[in-house]
Design a protein around this motif. Structure first.
Motif, mmCIF file in Angstrom:
data_model
loop_
_atom_site.group_PDB
_atom_site.id
_atom_site.type_symbol
_atom_site.label_atom_id
_atom_site.label_comp_id
_atom_site.label_asym_id
_atom_site.label_seq_id
_atom_site.Cartn_x
_atom_site.Cartn_y
_atom_site.Cartn_z
ATOM 1 N N ARG A 199 0.647 -1.050 0.231
ATOM 2 C CA ARG A 199 0.008 -0.070 -0.079
ATOM 3 C C ARG A 199 0.982 1.239 0.050
ATOM 4 N NH1 ARG A 199 -2.773 -2.673 4.171
ATOM 5 N NH2 ARG A 199 -2.168 -1.122 5.647
ATOM 6 N N ILE A 200 1.969 1.326 0.711
ATOM 7 C CA ILE A 200 2.852 2.436 0.702
ATOM 8 C C ILE A 200 3.250 2.662 -0.377
ATOM 9 C CG2 ILE A 200 4.933 3.008 1.496
ATOM 10 C CD1 ILE A 200 4.427 1.736 4.411
ATOM 11 N N LYS A 250 2.045 2.212 -3.540
ATOM 12 C CA LYS A 250 1.213 2.501 -4.441
ATOM 13 C C LYS A 250 0.255 3.959 -4.252
ATOM 14 C CE LYS A 250 -0.436 -2.099 -5.839
ATOM 15 N NZ LYS A 250 -1.607 -3.095 -5.931
ATOM 16 N N GLU A 251 0.261 4.077 -2.705
ATOM 17 C CA GLU A 251 -0.077 5.436 -2.450
ATOM 18 C C GLU A 251 0.550 5.810 -1.036
ATOM 19 O OE1 GLU A 251 -5.075 5.026 -3.245
ATOM 20 O OE2 GLU A 251 -4.321 3.902 -1.250
ATOM 21 N N PRO A 252 1.749 6.481 -1.463
ATOM 22 C CA PRO A 252 2.612 6.805 -0.309
ATOM 23 C C PRO A 252 2.349 8.068 0.446
ATOM 24 C CG PRO A 252 3.507 7.429 -2.687
ATOM 25 C CD PRO A 252 2.415 6.498 -2.860
ATOM 26 N N GLU A 253 1.426 8.824 -0.461
ATOM 27 C CA GLU A 253 0.911 9.936 0.421
ATOM 28 C C GLU A 253 -0.030 9.663 1.587
ATOM 29 O OE1 GLU A 253 -2.426 9.135 -2.650
ATOM 30 O OE2 GLU A 253 -0.107 9.159 -2.728
ATOM 31 N N HIS A 254 -0.299 8.605 2.018
ATOM 32 C CA HIS A 254 -1.207 8.233 3.037
ATOM 33 C C HIS A 254 -0.442 7.817 4.422
ATOM 34 C CE1 HIS A 254 -5.056 8.630 0.826
ATOM 35 N NE2 HIS A 254 -4.485 7.883 -0.198
ATOM 36 N N PHE A 255 0.970 8.075 3.978
ATOM 37 C CA PHE A 255 1.784 7.232 5.184
ATOM 38 C C PHE A 255 2.817 8.179 5.756
ATOM 39 C CE2 PHE A 255 -0.206 3.766 2.866
ATOM 40 C CZ PHE A 255 -0.135 2.603 3.774
ATOM 41 N N GLU A 256 3.057 8.132 7.124
ATOM 42 C CA GLU A 256 4.084 8.997 7.653
ATOM 43 C C GLU A 256 4.593 8.217 8.552
ATOM 44 O OE1 GLU A 256 2.149 12.370 9.533
ATOM 45 O OE2 GLU A 256 2.713 13.637 7.924
ATOM 46 N N PHE A 257 5.969 8.736 8.835
ATOM 47 C CA PHE A 257 7.041 7.895 9.653
ATOM 48 C C PHE A 257 7.485 8.842 10.953
ATOM 49 C CE2 PHE A 257 6.969 6.006 5.785
ATOM 50 C CZ PHE A 257 7.178 4.598 5.918
ATOM 51 N N GLN A 258 7.631 8.302 12.025
ATOM 52 C CA GLN A 258 8.225 9.328 13.146
ATOM 53 C C GLN A 258 8.965 8.810 14.126
ATOM 54 O OE1 GLN A 258 4.782 10.917 15.375
ATOM 55 N NE2 GLN A 258 6.154 12.332 16.783
ATOM 56 N N HIS A 259 10.081 9.022 14.551
ATOM 57 C CA HIS A 259 10.931 8.806 15.537
ATOM 58 C C HIS A 259 10.297 9.299 16.845
ATOM 59 C CE1 HIS A 259 14.730 7.747 17.576
ATOM 60 N NE2 HIS A 259 14.867 9.115 17.999
#
Length: 332
Positions: free
Chosen positions: A230-231, A233-242
């Motif tokens: 999914r990431i 294909k639609e990367p705009e929907h995902f966020e990463f955080q430290h």
């Protein structure tokens, strides 16, 4: 274009068509340039080449290609050295994409097993990638009888993965997937799209206790093969955080771990505490308990914070204390 035009953000069909047209344009450009810059045989002998080292001519195509290789080594000095062409490509075949997905899933679920638990019979493509990347690169290793995924250091970083993995760590604030991918494609790295999801998955597994991933603002308990499909294909929907812990928060972390009887990492890791709490409320708590209003105001507020929490740090040190009329807990 597909990553920077707002109108395409919510239109999957349009993005697919744009991607197709870009691929066709790139193919035409490659063919055209190939005809103009044919360095096979004696064609390179007449080329006059200019770069920051000055102008030069070449006695053979081999010397010209060797010079280009040296320039690329300098320009992309921080890129991992991956020789497996199944994964180190701009566009993966269907079989290679499936193998990458299976390998990422194994990273998420079987990091404590030899060979990530992948079948060794006939060396399927996912195992071939594992051997040439994770094993050869010193990423999946056995320490004190336990298998783990780690960021290799010094002489153990045989494939030069540490620069890319450390670059990811420096920009998690939080940040979208495409920002990470753009950084890895860019200056110094020049990484190909086929490899990028695997590198990010390696980072997640190595730092899972302190890295949170969100899909449309919702915290993901696990990020494996299906999630990375999914990431990509639609990367705009995902966020990463430290998620870091320091100061007085580290002391509270230890106390909470003891109270919750949670096994803590050697390094203070916020998600060691937050994950069990969110999993309990989101998945293990009976439906009636998640919905009833017949609770004390503090319990209702705490439940609401856990169910709607987006930022692990804010949840643990601001929202939950607030539910019990306690001041937010700062790092000092």
């Amino acid at each position: 274009m597909r990553d920077h035009v707002p109108a395409l953000a919510g239109d999957r069909i349009a993005r697919t068509e744009v991607s197709r047209q870009l691929a066709l344009a790139e193919e035409r450009l490659t063919r055209t340039l190939g005809g103009l810059l044919d360095v096979r045989g004696s064609a390179a002998v007449g080329i006059r080449w200019r770069d920051r080292d000055g102008e030069r001519q070449f006695a053979s195509s081999r010397s010209f290609v060797s010079h280009l290789s040296d320039l690329c080594d300098r320009a992309f000095s921080l890129c991992p050295r991956v020789s497996n062409e199944l994964i180190n490509r701009r566009t993966l075949s269907t079989a290679a994409a499936r193998a990458r997905s299976l390998l990422i899933e194994a990273l998420a679920t079987n990091a404590d097993q030899p060979g990530l638990g992948l079948s060794s019979q006939n060396t399927p493509p996912e195992r071939a990638i594992y051997l040439s990347v994770l094993q050869k690169g010193g990423i999946h290793v056995q320490r004190e009888g336990r298998w783990e995924v780690r960021i290799p250091e010094g002489g153990e970083d045989r494939l030069n993965f540490a620069p890319a993995l450390n670059a990811i760590a420096r920009i998690l604030k939080p940040v979208g997937y495409e920002v990470l991918a753009t950084r890895l494609r860019g200056t110094d790295f020049g990484m190909r799209d086929g490899l990028i999801p695997l590198v990010i998955a390696i980072y997640l597994r190595a730092t899972w206790h302190e890295t949170a991933v969100y899909e449309d603002g919702t915290y993901l308990e696990q990020v494996g093969g299906p999630e990375f499909t999914r990431i990509t294909k639609e990367p705009e929907h995902f966020e990463f955080q430290h998620c870091a812990i320091e100061g007085v928060r580290a002391e509270l972390y230890v106390q909470l771990g003891a109270a919750l009887e949670t096994r803590l990492s050697e390094r203070p890791a916020l998600l060691d505490i937050v994950r069990p709490l969110m999993t309990f409320v989101g998945k293990q708590l009976p439906d009636h308990s998640r919905r009833t209003r017949r609770l004390s105001p503090a319990t209702l507020a705490a439940r609401g914070a856990l169910l709607s929490g987006r930022d692990p740090s804010a949840l643990l040190f601001t929202d939950l204390p607030k539910a019990f009329d306690i001041e937010a807990i700062g790092p000092e």
